[in-house]
Scaffold this active site. Structure first.
Site, PDB file in Angstrom:
ATOM      1  N   ASP A   1      20.526   5.615  62.985  1.00 19.71           N
ATOM      2  CA  ASP A   1      21.278   4.458  63.479  1.00 19.71           C
ATOM      3  C   ASP A   1      22.708   4.760  63.909  1.00 19.71           C
ATOM      4  O   ASP A   1      23.110   4.520  65.048  1.00 19.71           O
ATOM      5  CB  ASP A   1      21.256   3.347  62.435  1.00 19.71           C
ATOM      6  CG  ASP A   1      21.660   3.824  61.042  1.00 19.71           C
ATOM      7  OD1 ASP A   1      21.821   5.045  60.840  1.00 19.71           O
ATOM      8  OD2 ASP A   1      21.809   2.972  60.140  1.00 19.71           O
TER       9      ASP A   1
ATOM     10  N   ARG B   1      32.725   6.490  52.980  1.00 22.27           N
ATOM     11  CA  ARG B   1      33.229   5.578  51.951  1.00 22.27           C
ATOM     12  C   ARG B   1      34.578   6.028  51.399  1.00 22.27           C
ATOM     13  O   ARG B   1      35.528   5.241  51.324  1.00 22.27           O
ATOM     14  CB  ARG B   1      32.217   5.453  50.807  1.00 22.27           C
ATOM     15  CG  ARG B   1      30.847   4.957  51.243  1.00 22.27           C
ATOM     16  CD  ARG B   1      29.988   4.591  50.059  1.00 22.27           C
ATOM     17  NE  ARG B   1      28.577   4.484  50.422  1.00 22.27           N
ATOM     18  CZ  ARG B   1      27.691   3.742  49.788  1.00 22.27           C
ATOM     19  NH1 ARG B   1      28.056   3.027  48.737  1.00 22.27           N
ATOM     20  NH2 ARG B   1      26.432   3.713  50.161  1.00 22.27           N
TER      21      ARG B   1
ATOM     22  N   GLU C   1      27.952  10.112  52.888  1.00 22.05           N
ATOM     23  CA  GLU C   1      28.382   8.952  52.109  1.00 22.05           C
ATOM     24  C   GLU C   1      29.818   9.094  51.607  1.00 22.05           C
ATOM     25  O   GLU C   1      30.584   8.125  51.604  1.00 22.05           O
ATOM     26  CB  GLU C   1      27.437   8.728  50.927  1.00 22.05           C
ATOM     27  CG  GLU C   1      26.008   8.374  51.319  1.00 22.05           C
ATOM     28  CD  GLU C   1      25.890   6.980  51.924  1.00 22.05           C
ATOM     29  OE1 GLU C   1      26.897   6.249  51.948  1.00 22.05           O
ATOM     30  OE2 GLU C   1      24.781   6.631  52.366  1.00 22.05           O
TER      31      GLU C   1
ATOM     32  N   GLU D   1      25.143  -5.491  58.079  1.00 25.47           N
ATOM     33  CA  GLU D   1      25.005  -5.251  59.519  1.00 25.47           C
ATOM     34  C   GLU D   1      24.973  -6.531  60.355  1.00 25.47           C
ATOM     35  O   GLU D   1      25.596  -6.600  61.429  1.00 25.47           O
ATOM     36  CB  GLU D   1      23.752  -4.409  59.790  1.00 25.47           C
ATOM     37  CG  GLU D   1      23.865  -2.963  59.377  1.00 25.47           C
ATOM     38  CD  GLU D   1      23.694  -2.762  57.880  1.00 25.47           C
ATOM     39  OE1 GLU D   1      24.134  -1.712  57.366  1.00 25.47           O
ATOM     40  OE2 GLU D   1      23.115  -3.667  57.218  1.00 25.47           O
TER      41      GLU D   1
END
Length: 673
Positions: free
Chosen positions: A437, A308, A304, A573
């Site tokens: 994913d 980010r 993360e 998404e």
């Protein structure tokens, strides 16, 4: 004067006089001594002997010649400059690779304030017209320019050092390229499979070159104005109630902390730049310069914080050219490196960026596959910019290791990997949703980022898509929607996370970069499904997870929602894939679908005092049960992709020059060395 006859009658007479003078006498008499001073006096005497008219004519002629010289220089300068630049470009151009579009690391122009017909949004300040008429508003044109000079940077090498010797280039041109064929698609990447930037020994920087083929500015659309208004409303809540903190709690007018590093602010930096919000950007930059400190005793999640924070800082550096963001990126990048100190080189999930220690979660020694394989774009780019190979070396080792592992199912990978043994765990479960994913997304995007040279990445990606078709693809009833389910120990589940809606955009991106055309057909089918995950729900907003009906039942839709899955987190998404589909097809329906989604966000998640909130129940329009949390990715991804979706300017983050990380932070595609 003698006449011609007299001259012919008498022979010419010549008299000679010889006078001997010493040098001292000659000088003393004021005679010629060949000195500069004497010559100047002689010329001045002759000049004064001329009449005023003669002197005026001479001066006029000199002035006329000077003017003609200036005019000739200006008229011939540009063609000569173009010829010289063309010659240099020819010298620097490598042999062309079929299907490969090269792109320079690009820097966007300084953001301008947004404009348009503000109509329903009176609080928006009108855009100031750009000073040079050929420069687009905000970031719409990919201009290359040097970083700001007010921040110290290490010296960077000239890009000409990246060019190999002509003899070597000729050899490479004659070398046969390896051909990868996947069901009708023929891809001819560079024969080298080594990551390109490993060869870089000195740091890179944006090039300072003129932009060619400037186009007329593309006007901002009314829908883009609506996105700007939504962003400003969300930003108002963050600024008023959560400034400098990770995430806004808009209902309670407070904030929540995850890492204590201003996640929302950093995630939104490049969005503000792209939207042309200059004042907001400058205010956020001051916070980064004065208050963003990474030397603190706090555990952060490697994945993360990479996508980010590191990704956001690198992207903002490239768009703005401001080296402040590169310096901050180097700081956080170095502090994340202890995560890779494991027996297997598979990184731990958590890092204490103050103490320089790392560890797995308390309940397991596993990391998720998506997390350890979705940090590569950022660390590779950090190596390219700094010249320090350790960042790229660490993440490339992870990809090479995963490439060789057993436990895959036709390219599909399990969700977990052990940091001690380096082996997959929890075998037999395959999904394109949470925990797996972005592994598939980054296979393709690393291949694109590196100039389409790393064949192993392409092979793994193509094999995985074939695995999806073989094991995970089904059609629902009654509308026969194509969806991606999950496989658990041979049992198919018709469960699909909203996260899987990244896949249509990724497939379209691959097709755009020369992969097989049936990827685009699959993308078109899947994006229809993702849209229906919104359209078939009472609020017009998708839940986190849906289950599809495989058998027709009277009174039932394709989509079924379980009570535990009906929340909406303002995820990006579907909008992300709509952006790719519109950019590559030009079909306006994708813009219309995105517009419906934005209107429903405004209707059911907007908080009057500022900000937007996640909701717990997308099936209850009268009470969607707000959760009192605005995720940082709403500003970093969702609204950014909305703005890009509604733009008709293909150069607004040109997809032949940039590749988005999984947090929607654009990073440049590398120029092959």
């Amino acid at each position: 004067m003698y006449s011609a006859a007299a001259a012919a009658a008498s022979p010419p007479r010549r008299d000679f006089i010889s006078v001997a003078l010493s040098p001292e006498e000659a000088v003393g008499a004021g005679g010629y001594n060949n000195s500069k001073a004497w010559r100047r006096r002689s010329w001045w005497r002759k000049w004064k002997q001329l009449s005023r008219l003669q002197r005026s004519i001479i001066l006029f002629l000199f002035a006329f010649l000077a003017v003609c010289g200036v005019i000739s220089y200006t008229s011939m300068g540009e063609p000569w400059k173009s010829l010289t630049n063309k010659s240099l470009d020819d010298q620097r151009t490598e042999p062309e690779i079929p299907g490969l579009k090269l792109a320079n690391p690009a820097v966007l122009p300084a953001p301008q304030k947004a404009d348009a017909n503000l109509g329903d949004y009176p609080e928006l300040s009108p855009q100031k017209p750009p000073k040079p008429p050929h420069v687009r508003r905000g970031p719409s044109n990919l201009q290359n320019k040097p970083p700001r000079r007010d921040v110290r940077l290490k010296p960077r090498h000239d890009t000409s050092k990246n060019v190999e010797e002509p003899v070597q280039a000729d050899k490479e041109e004659k070398t046969e390229k390896s051909v990868i064929s996947w069901r009708g698609a023929v891809i001819e990447p560079d024969q080298s499979t080594e990551p390109p930037s490993i060869k870089i020994k000195e740091p890179e920087k944006p090039l300072s070159v003129e932009v060619e083929d400037q186009k007329e500015p593309v006007p901002i659309t009314e829908r883009q104005v609506a996105v700007i208004e939504a962003f400003r409303h969300a930003w108002k809540g963050y600024k008023d109630f959560a400034w400098g903190h990770d995430e806004l709690k808009p209902l309670s007018k407070s904030y929540s902390e995850w890492f204590g590093l201003g996640l929302t602010l950093i995630d939104a930096l490049d969005t503000m730049w792209i939207l042309g919000l200059k004042e907001e950007f400058e205010e956020a930059r001051k916070w980064v310069a004065n208050d963003l400190v990474f030397d603190k005793n706090v555990d952060v999640n490697l994945f993360e914080s990479t996508i980010r924070i590191l990704g956001g800082l690198l992207s903002t550096y490239h768009l703005s050219g401001d080296s402040l963001f590169l310096e901050k990126a180097k700081d956080i990048g170095n502090r994340l490196m202890p995560a890779f100190k494991t027996p297997s080189k598979i990184p731990y999930s958590d890092v204490n960026i103050g103490r320089g220690t790392a560890h797995p979660p308390r309940w397991t020694s596993d990391s998720t596959v998506a997390e350890v394989t979705s940090i590569q774009l950022e660390f590779r780019e950090l190596s390219r910019l700094t010249g320090d190979e350790k960042f790229q070396k660490a993440v490339d080792e992870v990809m090479k290791h995963v490439h060789t592992l057993s436990g895959k199912n036709d390219g599909l990978v399990p969700m977990f990997i052990n940091t001690n043994s380096g082996q997959f765990t929890h075998l037999g479960v395959y999904t394109l949703g949470a925990r797996a994913d972005s592994y598939y997304e980054y296979l393709l995007k690393q291949w694109i980022q590196g100039g389409k040279k790393e064949n192993e990445l392409l092979e793994d990606y193509m094999r995985a898509i074939e695995g999806v078709k073989k094991h995970l693809l089904q059609r629902s009833q009654p509308k026969k929607l194509t969806f991606v389910g999950e496989l658990a120990h041979g049992h198919f589940s018709a469960k699909m996370d909203h996260l899987v809606c990244f896949l249509p955009g990724t497939l379209a991106l691959g097709a755009h970069n020369g992969l097989t055309a049936d990827h685009m057909k699959l993308a078109e089918a899947l994006i229809e499904t993702c849209y229906q995950m919104y359209a078939q729900v009472e609020t017009g907003l998708s839940p986190e997870i849906v289950h599809f009906n495989l058998h027709a039942q009277k009174g039932h839709k394709d989509v079924e929602i379980k009570p535990a899955d009906r929340h909406n987190l303002l995820r990006p998404e579907t909008v992300e894939s709509l952006f790719y589909m519109y950019r590559f097809t030009g079909d306006k329906k994708y813009q219309d679908w995105g517009w419906e989604i934005l209107q429903n966000f405004n209707k059911y998640t907007r908080v009057p005092t500022g900000g937007y909130t996640s909701i717990n129940n997308v099936q209850n329009p009268s009470n969607p049960e707000p959760r009192d949390k605005m995720e940082s990715f709403f500003l970093g991804e969702t609204l950014k992709y909305m703005f890009l979706l509604f733009s008709d300017d293909i150069d607004l983050i040109n997809l032949d020059k940039y590749v988005f990380n999984t947090e929607a932070h654009p990073l440049p595609i590398w120029v092959p060395a």
